[in-house]
Design a protein around this motif. Structure first.
Motif, PDB file in Angstrom:
ATOM      1  N   GLU A  19       0.845  -1.181   0.000  1.00 32.26           N
ATOM      2  CA  GLU A  19       0.000   0.000   0.000  1.00 32.26           C
ATOM      3  C   GLU A  19       0.885   1.236   0.000  1.00 32.26           C
ATOM      4  N   ILE A  20       0.557   2.177  -0.860  1.00 33.93           N
ATOM      5  CA  ILE A  20       1.302   3.434  -0.900  1.00 33.93           C
ATOM      6  C   ILE A  20       0.991   4.201   0.380  1.00 33.93           C
ATOM      7  N   ASP A  21       1.967   4.904   0.878  1.00 22.95           N
ATOM      8  CA  ASP A  21       1.845   5.709   2.104  1.00 22.95           C
ATOM      9  C   ASP A  21       1.793   4.865   3.384  1.00 22.95           C
ATOM     10  N   CYS A  22       2.167   3.589   3.316  1.00 24.92           N
ATOM     11  CA  CYS A  22       2.240   2.755   4.516  1.00 24.92           C
ATOM     12  C   CYS A  22       3.692   2.418   4.811  1.00 24.92           C
ATOM     13  N   ALA A  23       4.037   2.461   6.071  1.00 27.69           N
ATOM     14  CA  ALA A  23       5.383   2.082   6.503  1.00 27.69           C
ATOM     15  C   ALA A  23       5.348   0.627   6.958  1.00 27.69           C
ATOM     16  N   TYR A  24       6.304  -0.136   6.507  1.00 32.60           N
ATOM     17  CA  TYR A  24       6.406  -1.544   6.879  1.00 32.60           C
ATOM     18  C   TYR A  24       7.727  -1.789   7.581  1.00 32.60           C
ATOM     19  N   PRO A  25       7.763  -2.733   8.497  1.00 31.38           N
ATOM     20  CA  PRO A  25       6.669  -3.585   8.955  1.00 31.38           C
ATOM     21  C   PRO A  25       5.704  -2.815   9.850  1.00 31.38           C
ATOM     22  N   ARG A  26       4.519  -3.370   9.981  1.00 38.82           N
ATOM     23  CA  ARG A  26       3.523  -2.766  10.855  1.00 38.82           C
ATOM     24  C   ARG A  26       2.641  -3.863  11.440  1.00 38.82           C
ATOM     25  N   CYS A  27       2.234  -3.619  12.659  1.00 35.40           N
ATOM     26  CA  CYS A  27       1.317  -4.540  13.330  1.00 35.40           C
ATOM     27  C   CYS A  27      -0.089  -4.032  13.051  1.00 35.40           C
ATOM     28  N   THR A  28      -0.889  -4.830  12.368  1.00 35.06           N
ATOM     29  CA  THR A  28      -2.217  -4.390  11.964  1.00 35.06           C
ATOM     30  C   THR A  28      -3.326  -4.909  12.864  1.00 35.06           C
ATOM     31  N   HIS A  29      -3.006  -5.870  13.730  1.00 32.02           N
ATOM     32  CA  HIS A  29      -4.033  -6.421  14.622  1.00 32.02           C
ATOM     33  C   HIS A  29      -3.373  -6.916  15.904  1.00 32.02           C
ATOM     34  N   LYS A  30      -3.964  -6.527  17.034  1.00 32.09           N
ATOM     35  CA  LYS A  30      -3.510  -7.004  18.336  1.00 32.09           C
ATOM     36  C   LYS A  30      -4.711  -7.538  19.096  1.00 32.09           C
ATOM     37  N   ALA A  31      -4.586  -8.762  19.579  1.00 37.80           N
ATOM     38  CA  ALA A  31      -5.622  -9.344  20.433  1.00 37.80           C
ATOM     39  C   ALA A  31      -4.932 -10.063  21.583  1.00 37.80           C
ATOM     40  N   GLY A  32      -5.469  -9.901  22.764  1.00 39.75           N
ATOM     41  CA  GLY A  32      -4.945 -10.598  23.930  1.00 39.75           C
ATOM     42  C   GLY A  32      -3.591 -10.084  24.381  1.00 39.75           C
ATOM     43  N   THR A  33      -3.159 -10.617  25.489  1.00 36.20           N
ATOM     44  CA  THR A  33      -1.875 -10.267  26.076  1.00 36.20           C
ATOM     45  C   THR A  33      -0.850 -11.309  25.660  1.00 36.20           C
ATOM     46  N   PRO A  34       0.326 -10.875  25.208  1.00 32.13           N
ATOM     47  CA  PRO A  34       1.342 -11.861  24.816  1.00 32.13           C
ATOM     48  C   PRO A  34       1.823 -12.649  26.030  1.00 32.13           C
ATOM     49  N   PRO A  35       2.294 -13.873  25.807  1.00 32.78           N
ATOM     50  CA  PRO A  35       2.872 -14.611  26.922  1.00 32.78           C
ATOM     51  C   PRO A  35       4.069 -13.845  27.479  1.00 32.78           C
ATOM     52  N   GLU A  36       4.276 -13.948  28.780  1.00 28.09           N
ATOM     53  CA  GLU A  36       5.425 -13.295  29.396  1.00 28.09           C
ATOM     54  C   GLU A  36       6.694 -13.780  28.709  1.00 28.09           C
ATOM     55  N   MET A  37       7.639 -12.878  28.533  1.00 25.64           N
ATOM     56  CA  MET A  37       8.868 -13.243  27.824  1.00 25.64           C
ATOM     57  C   MET A  37       9.670 -14.286  28.585  1.00 25.64           C
ATOM     58  N   THR A  38       9.744 -14.165  29.893  1.00 24.30           N
ATOM     59  CA  THR A  38      10.431 -15.178  30.695  1.00 24.30           C
ATOM     60  C   THR A  38       9.496 -15.634  31.793  1.00 24.30           C
TER      61      THR A  38
END
Length: 174
Positions: free
Chosen positions: A115-134
């Motif tokens: 898409e023109i005028d879009c910067a990549y990479p980009r997160c287009t959808h977020k749902a829920g909480t990610p698992p804790e890193m450690t």
């Protein structure tokens, strides 16, 4: 072309991220996008694994060169996504916690025009909480618990001047 990648976890059912990224971007760019989308600490060792449809790990791509003389090491900043995934439903495993063998699962769900005028990479959808890193039971937590333990006192440690009485050997014997 733009890859649309769905990222899920086997630990948190409600977690999902969708990242759009240029097909020619490196795995390092994807690593950074995942770190940002999940709010992870980028000081941890991570790896990608190219996998099959049964999520079996096939080829590892590491963050840093681990100097393995027997096997060729693939490094994230020198490997492009389109050299390892190119078809819808191709899969990757992103191991973000090597100590506890914890990973995120990535599927290529679409390939689309940029898409023109879009910067990549980009997160287009977020749902829920990610698992804790450690996890709390990792080795660093164990060490931190020991360091913060109030049960230790100065009397529990051998003073330097008393240490020699525990060494009953001569240096030249060994």
């Amino acid at each position: 072309m733009i890859y649309k990648l769905r990222i899920i976890s086997d630990e948190v059912e409600t977690f999902m991220r969708v990242i759009e990224i240029q097909e020619s971007d490196s795995f390092l760019v994807l690593h950074t996008a995942i770190q940002e989308a999940c709010g992870y600490n980028n000081t941890q060792m991570t790896s990608f694994f190219v996998s099959n449809q049964q999520w079996e790990k096939l080829t590892e791509i590491t963050l840093m060169d681990m100097h393995d003389d027997e096997n060729k090491i693939l490094i994230m900043n020198s490997c492009n996504l389109n050299d390892y995934i190119s078809d819808i439903n191709d899969t990757l495993i992103y191991t973000f916690d090597h100590f506890n063998d914890r990973s995120l699962f990535i599927t290529l769900t679409a390939i689309k025009d940029e898409e023109i005028d879009c910067a990549y990479p980009r997160c287009t959808h977020k749902a829920g909480t990610p698992p804790e890193m450690t996890k709390d039971d990792d080795i660093s937590s164990l060490f931190n618990d020991l360091l913060l333990d109030d049960d230790f006192s100065d009397d529990d440690f051998i003073a330097d001047e008393d240490f020699n009485e525990y060494n009953d050997y001569e240096d030249d014997e060994y």
